[in-house]
Design a protein around this motif. Sequence first.
Motif, mmCIF file in Angstrom:
data_model
loop_
_atom_site.group_PDB
_atom_site.id
_atom_site.type_symbol
_atom_site.label_atom_id
_atom_site.label_comp_id
_atom_site.label_asym_id
_atom_site.label_seq_id
_atom_site.Cartn_x
_atom_site.Cartn_y
_atom_site.Cartn_z
ATOM 1 N N ALA A 145 21.244 12.012 -4.345
ATOM 2 C CA ALA A 145 20.261 11.345 -3.258
ATOM 3 C C ALA A 145 18.933 11.706 -3.252
ATOM 4 C CB ALA A 145 20.815 12.012 -2.009
ATOM 5 N N GLY A 146 18.535 12.895 -3.852
ATOM 6 C CA GLY A 146 17.258 13.141 -4.274
ATOM 7 C C GLY A 146 16.601 12.393 -5.263
ATOM 8 N N ALA A 147 17.436 12.247 -6.290
ATOM 9 C CA ALA A 147 16.837 11.435 -7.573
ATOM 10 C C ALA A 147 16.634 10.047 -7.256
ATOM 11 C CB ALA A 147 18.020 11.512 -8.573
ATOM 12 N N VAL A 148 17.656 9.516 -6.353
ATOM 13 C CA VAL A 148 17.123 7.924 -5.884
ATOM 14 C C VAL A 148 16.091 7.747 -5.011
ATOM 15 C CG1 VAL A 148 18.223 6.314 -4.343
ATOM 16 C CG2 VAL A 148 19.605 7.255 -6.216
ATOM 17 N N VAL A 149 15.813 8.887 -4.043
ATOM 18 C CA VAL A 149 14.822 8.773 -3.231
ATOM 19 C C VAL A 149 13.579 9.078 -3.986
ATOM 20 C CG1 VAL A 149 13.580 9.880 -1.155
ATOM 21 C CG2 VAL A 149 15.989 9.448 -1.136
ATOM 22 N N THR A 150 13.277 10.017 -4.514
ATOM 23 C CA THR A 150 12.348 10.056 -5.653
ATOM 24 C C THR A 150 11.972 9.098 -6.815
ATOM 25 O OG1 THR A 150 12.895 12.486 -5.664
ATOM 26 C CG2 THR A 150 11.118 11.676 -7.264
ATOM 27 N N GLU A 151 12.882 8.404 -7.279
ATOM 28 C CA GLU A 151 12.763 7.520 -8.082
ATOM 29 C C GLU A 151 12.058 6.098 -7.053
ATOM 30 O OE1 GLU A 151 12.070 5.216 -11.578
ATOM 31 O OE2 GLU A 151 12.878 7.341 -11.525
ATOM 32 N N ALA A 152 12.670 5.953 -6.245
ATOM 33 C CA ALA A 152 12.346 5.053 -4.930
ATOM 34 C C ALA A 152 10.657 5.351 -4.968
ATOM 35 C CB ALA A 152 12.949 4.781 -4.000
ATOM 36 N N PHE A 153 10.649 6.318 -4.551
ATOM 37 C CA PHE A 153 8.984 6.814 -4.322
ATOM 38 C C PHE A 153 8.176 6.263 -5.509
ATOM 39 C CE2 PHE A 153 5.878 10.133 -5.131
ATOM 40 C CZ PHE A 153 4.888 10.130 -3.837
ATOM 41 N N ALA A 154 8.574 6.905 -6.769
ATOM 42 C CA ALA A 154 7.799 6.498 -7.978
ATOM 43 C C ALA A 154 7.563 5.115 -8.300
ATOM 44 C CB ALA A 154 8.468 7.237 -9.232
ATOM 45 N N LEU A 155 8.670 4.330 -7.802
ATOM 46 C CA LEU A 155 8.636 2.923 -8.010
ATOM 47 C C LEU A 155 7.559 2.128 -7.037
ATOM 48 C CD1 LEU A 155 12.103 1.893 -8.743
ATOM 49 C CD2 LEU A 155 10.468 1.805 -10.225
ATOM 50 N N ALA A 156 7.534 2.759 -5.767
ATOM 51 C CA ALA A 156 6.460 2.419 -4.898
ATOM 52 C C ALA A 156 5.001 2.752 -5.361
ATOM 53 C CB ALA A 156 6.670 2.790 -3.451
ATOM 54 N N ALA A 157 4.925 3.884 -5.775
ATOM 55 C CA ALA A 157 3.627 4.142 -6.350
ATOM 56 C C ALA A 157 3.125 3.377 -7.425
ATOM 57 C CB ALA A 157 3.631 5.581 -6.856
ATOM 58 N N ARG A 158 4.359 2.998 -8.423
ATOM 59 C CA ARG A 158 3.904 2.202 -9.549
ATOM 60 C C ARG A 158 3.598 0.779 -8.918
ATOM 61 N NH1 ARG A 158 6.141 2.985 -14.799
ATOM 62 N NH2 ARG A 158 7.220 4.575 -14.066
ATOM 63 N N ALA A 159 4.146 0.240 -8.030
ATOM 64 C CA ALA A 159 3.841 -0.952 -7.401
ATOM 65 C C ALA A 159 2.452 -1.208 -6.668
ATOM 66 C CB ALA A 159 4.919 -1.443 -6.397
ATOM 67 N N ALA A 160 1.981 0.229 -6.170
ATOM 68 C CA ALA A 160 0.789 0.040 -5.657
ATOM 69 C C ALA A 160 -0.246 0.336 -6.568
ATOM 70 C CB ALA A 160 0.644 1.621 -4.712
ATOM 71 N N GLY A 161 -0.231 0.411 -7.810
ATOM 72 C CA GLY A 161 -1.022 0.182 -8.822
ATOM 73 C C GLY A 161 -1.357 1.485 -9.773
ATOM 74 N N VAL A 162 -0.511 2.733 -9.323
ATOM 75 C CA VAL A 162 -0.903 4.038 -9.948
ATOM 76 C C VAL A 162 -0.204 3.894 -11.153
ATOM 77 C CG1 VAL A 162 -0.240 6.485 -9.834
ATOM 78 C CG2 VAL A 162 -0.534 5.289 -7.489
ATOM 79 N N PRO A 163 -1.204 4.357 -12.063
ATOM 80 C CA PRO A 163 -0.927 4.449 -13.705
ATOM 81 C C PRO A 163 0.164 5.215 -13.920
ATOM 82 C CG PRO A 163 -2.899 5.313 -13.265
ATOM 83 C CD PRO A 163 -2.473 4.810 -12.072
ATOM 84 N N MET A 164 1.416 5.304 -14.624
ATOM 85 C CA MET A 164 2.300 6.101 -14.623
ATOM 86 C C MET A 164 2.421 6.558 -16.344
ATOM 87 S SD MET A 164 3.852 6.897 -11.992
ATOM 88 C CE MET A 164 3.629 6.371 -10.516
ATOM 89 N N GLU A 165 1.325 7.308 -16.392
ATOM 90 C CA GLU A 165 1.045 7.941 -17.619
ATOM 91 C C GLU A 165 0.650 9.126 -17.630
ATOM 92 O OE1 GLU A 165 -1.774 5.375 -19.736
ATOM 93 O OE2 GLU A 165 -0.463 3.742 -20.323
ATOM 94 N N ALA A 166 1.254 10.255 -18.123
ATOM 95 C CA ALA A 166 0.955 11.663 -18.108
ATOM 96 C C ALA A 166 1.305 12.333 -19.592
ATOM 97 C CB ALA A 166 1.881 12.334 -17.078
ATOM 98 N N ALA A 167 0.520 13.261 -19.679
ATOM 99 C CA ALA A 167 0.593 14.300 -21.026
ATOM 100 C C ALA A 167 1.124 15.481 -20.515
ATOM 101 C CB ALA A 167 -0.901 14.340 -21.552
ATOM 102 N N SER A 168 1.749 16.247 -21.524
ATOM 103 C CA SER A 168 2.370 17.288 -21.814
ATOM 104 C C SER A 168 1.099 18.429 -22.096
ATOM 105 C CB SER A 168 3.742 17.529 -22.476
ATOM 106 O OG SER A 168 4.391 16.735 -22.028
ATOM 107 N N PRO A 169 1.270 19.415 -21.528
ATOM 108 C CA PRO A 169 0.164 20.552 -22.240
ATOM 109 C C PRO A 169 0.354 20.507 -23.723
ATOM 110 C CG PRO A 169 1.376 21.432 -20.585
ATOM 111 C CD PRO A 169 2.303 20.190 -20.823
#
Length: 164
Positions: free
Chosen positions: A45-69
Amino acid sequence: MSATTPPTPAPGTPTAPAAPAASRTVTGFLSARPVWLVGVLATLAGAVVTEAFALAARAAGVPMEAASPGATEAAEIPVGGFFGGVVFWSVAGIVLAVVLARWARRPARTFTVTTVALTALSLAGPAVAPHTAVSTQVVLAVSHLVAAAVIIPLLARRLPGTRR
């Protein structure tokens, strides 16, 4: 009779059926299952809700690129990456819940305090992610909170308040 008072049936007339038993509620359903199974269901349930949140952010134009330390540039976070991350890290939470259910004096409280503290610590990762847009850092941090808000209460409600 007020608008909030339900009408009483006339003498000799059948009454309405009682509300469903507590065992038919979601909490009742979960309380009858092993801790590990509740953990798996809460994780999904948590994974589905979190992925839906990320997809909404992606659709809103948030760049989904991150770097590790230590990385020299950001890499794309793939669709499904948030789902996979939640599942991966929740395994430790499920193990923690099972162990606490068996050996802790106050399993539910210990689990809640520990996992909330770990969630707070997890916010440091997105905050210091190099070569990552601030909007992406915010989405990453909020996604940790979203996952925790779904998973922690479900597992904590399944754990006993005190060990017998």
